[in-house]
Design a protein around this motif. Structure first.
Motif, PDB file in Angstrom:
ATOM      1  N   TYR A 103       0.839  -1.186   0.000  1.00  0.00           N
ATOM      2  CA  TYR A 103       0.000   0.000   0.000  1.00  0.00           C
ATOM      3  C   TYR A 103       0.884   1.250   0.000  1.00  0.00           C
ATOM      4  O   TYR A 103       1.322   1.688  -1.052  1.00  0.00           O
ATOM      5  N   THR A 104       1.230   1.793   1.150  1.00  0.00           N
ATOM      6  CA  THR A 104       1.980   3.054   1.208  1.00  0.00           C
ATOM      7  C   THR A 104       3.459   2.889   0.885  1.00  0.00           C
ATOM      8  O   THR A 104       4.111   3.831   0.456  1.00  0.00           O
ATOM      9  N   GLY A 105       4.022   1.710   1.158  1.00  0.00           N
ATOM     10  CA  GLY A 105       5.443   1.472   0.968  1.00  0.00           C
ATOM     11  C   GLY A 105       6.227   1.589   2.268  1.00  0.00           C
ATOM     12  O   GLY A 105       7.406   1.250   2.329  1.00  0.00           O
ATOM     13  N   ARG A 106       5.601   2.042   3.335  1.00  0.00           N
ATOM     14  CA  ARG A 106       6.300   2.253   4.600  1.00  0.00           C
ATOM     15  C   ARG A 106       6.737   0.938   5.248  1.00  0.00           C
ATOM     16  O   ARG A 106       7.819   0.861   5.823  1.00  0.00           O
ATOM     17  N   THR A 107       5.925  -0.088   5.158  1.00  0.00           N
ATOM     18  CA  THR A 107       6.303  -1.402   5.700  1.00  0.00           C
ATOM     19  C   THR A 107       7.524  -1.945   4.972  1.00  0.00           C
ATOM     20  O   THR A 107       8.461  -2.459   5.588  1.00  0.00           O
ATOM     21  N   VAL A 108       7.540  -1.813   3.674  1.00  0.00           N
ATOM     22  CA  VAL A 108       8.660  -2.311   2.865  1.00  0.00           C
ATOM     23  C   VAL A 108       9.937  -1.539   3.185  1.00  0.00           C
ATOM     24  O   VAL A 108      11.016  -2.120   3.318  1.00  0.00           O
ATOM     25  N   GLY A 133      -1.969  -0.143  -4.767  1.00  0.00           N
ATOM     26  CA  GLY A 133      -1.719   1.250  -5.104  1.00  0.00           C
ATOM     27  C   GLY A 133      -1.758   2.145  -3.874  1.00  0.00           C
ATOM     28  O   GLY A 133      -1.899   1.675  -2.756  1.00  0.00           O
ATOM     29  N   GLY A 134      -1.587   3.445  -4.079  1.00  0.00           N
ATOM     30  CA  GLY A 134      -1.679   4.408  -2.986  1.00  0.00           C
ATOM     31  C   GLY A 134      -0.351   4.687  -2.301  1.00  0.00           C
ATOM     32  O   GLY A 134      -0.313   5.001  -1.119  1.00  0.00           O
ATOM     33  N   ARG A 135       0.732   4.580  -3.029  1.00  0.00           N
ATOM     34  CA  ARG A 135       2.067   4.750  -2.457  1.00  0.00           C
ATOM     35  C   ARG A 135       2.295   6.127  -1.867  1.00  0.00           C
ATOM     36  O   ARG A 135       1.870   7.135  -2.431  1.00  0.00           O
ATOM     37  N   PRO A 152     -11.571   5.181  -2.056  1.00  0.00           N
ATOM     38  CA  PRO A 152     -11.366   5.871  -0.776  1.00  0.00           C
ATOM     39  C   PRO A 152     -12.064   5.131   0.368  1.00  0.00           C
ATOM     40  O   PRO A 152     -13.205   4.711   0.237  1.00  0.00           O
ATOM     41  N   GLY A 153     -11.361   4.974   1.451  1.00  0.00           N
ATOM     42  CA  GLY A 153     -11.940   4.317   2.632  1.00  0.00           C
ATOM     43  C   GLY A 153     -11.977   2.801   2.557  1.00  0.00           C
ATOM     44  O   GLY A 153     -12.384   2.148   3.500  1.00  0.00           O
ATOM     45  N   GLU A 154     -11.557   2.226   1.434  1.00  0.00           N
ATOM     46  CA  GLU A 154     -11.538   0.762   1.295  1.00  0.00           C
ATOM     47  C   GLU A 154     -10.148   0.240   1.626  1.00  0.00           C
ATOM     48  O   GLU A 154      -9.164   0.955   1.536  1.00  0.00           O
ATOM     49  N   ARG A 155     -10.096  -1.023   1.989  1.00  0.00           N
ATOM     50  CA  ARG A 155      -8.804  -1.679   2.181  1.00  0.00           C
ATOM     51  C   ARG A 155      -8.901  -3.118   1.685  1.00  0.00           C
ATOM     52  O   ARG A 155      -9.986  -3.641   1.470  1.00  0.00           O
ATOM     53  N   ILE A 156      -7.734  -3.723   1.504  1.00  0.00           N
ATOM     54  CA  ILE A 156      -7.653  -5.114   1.074  1.00  0.00           C
ATOM     55  C   ILE A 156      -7.132  -5.931   2.256  1.00  0.00           C
ATOM     56  O   ILE A 156      -6.156  -5.546   2.891  1.00  0.00           O
ATOM     57  N   GLY A 173     -15.014  -2.468   2.597  1.00  0.00           N
ATOM     58  CA  GLY A 173     -15.470  -1.135   2.209  1.00  0.00           C
ATOM     59  C   GLY A 173     -15.498  -0.161   3.353  1.00  0.00           C
ATOM     60  O   GLY A 173     -15.231  -0.516   4.504  1.00  0.00           O
ATOM     61  N   PRO A 174     -15.826   1.072   3.038  1.00  0.00           N
ATOM     62  CA  PRO A 174     -15.934   2.074   4.104  1.00  0.00           C
ATOM     63  C   PRO A 174     -17.059   1.710   5.065  1.00  0.00           C
ATOM     64  O   PRO A 174     -17.985   0.991   4.694  1.00  0.00           O
ATOM     65  N   ALA A 175     -16.931   2.191   6.278  1.00  0.00           N
ATOM     66  CA  ALA A 175     -17.959   1.906   7.298  1.00  0.00           C
ATOM     67  C   ALA A 175     -19.302   2.415   6.813  1.00  0.00           C
ATOM     68  O   ALA A 175     -19.421   3.509   6.285  1.00  0.00           O
ATOM     69  N   SER A 176     -20.328   1.565   6.995  1.00  0.00           N
ATOM     70  CA  SER A 176     -21.671   2.018   6.627  1.00  0.00           C
ATOM     71  C   SER A 176     -22.274   2.784   7.797  1.00  0.00           C
ATOM     72  O   SER A 176     -21.962   2.562   8.935  1.00  0.00           O
TER      73      SER A 176
END
Length: 177
Positions: A103-108, A133-135, A152-156, A173-176
């Protein structure tokens, strides 16, 4: 209310993604240089172990990036260390860092720092099951099982046996409301 989930893939798709990754790693390796897999805790480790089986027993290690995180001082609690276990010499070897989602690349970035504290590899590559994506940093996967566009607001989330009850990749998905 909860966050809605949609399944991207189950156990069969997981095997396809792992097969794709192992093929990419095998084709991209340096000739005459030892190949070593290092899984990033937590879910990168079982992925690395499965890839090792597909790559005919390539050695596997595990790296804990907790103390290398750039947000360590912001967490407000004591970090829980899971331990780095790299039972081989990384000097002059080709290291493939393995993680579940890029995702962001920070973990890597943190994992590369941890590995370089262990020695001087000939080359470091990155293999991820899912590139979402979303680096935030200039980091890319050398090998990716799949790429998924995330809103936006989603994650894998990658769920893997034996950590989770089943193998699956889901979009949360984003919180309902």
């Amino acid at each position: 209310m909860g966050r809605p989930e949609s399944r991207i893939g189950g156990p069969e798709e997981m095997e396809t993604l792992l097969g794709r990754l192992s093929g990419q790693i095998a084709r991209g390796r340096l000739p005459g240089v030892p190949l070593l897999l290092i899984g990033i805790r937590t879910r990168g480790v079982p992925i690395a172990e499965r890839l090792s089986g597909l790559l005919e027993g390539v050695p596997v290690g595990a790296v804990d990036i907790t103390l290398y995180r750039d947000d360590l001082g912001l967490q407000g609690h004591w970090p829980v260390l899971k331990g780095t276990e790299v039972p081989f010499d990384v000097d002059d070897a080709e290291i493939v860092l393995v993680d579940d989602v890029l995702y962001t690349g920070r973990t890597v970035r943190a994992a590369m720092n941890a590995v370089c504290d262990l020695g001087r590899p000939a080359r470091v590559r990155l293999a991820v099951l899912v590139d979402r994506g979303g680096r935030e940093l200039p980091i890319r996967a050398d090998y990716a099982g799949t790429t998924v566009d995330v809103g936006p607001g989603e994650r894998i989330e990658v769920r893997l046996r034996p950590i989770d009850p089943d193998d699956e990749v889901v979009r949360v998905g984003p919180a309902s409301s």
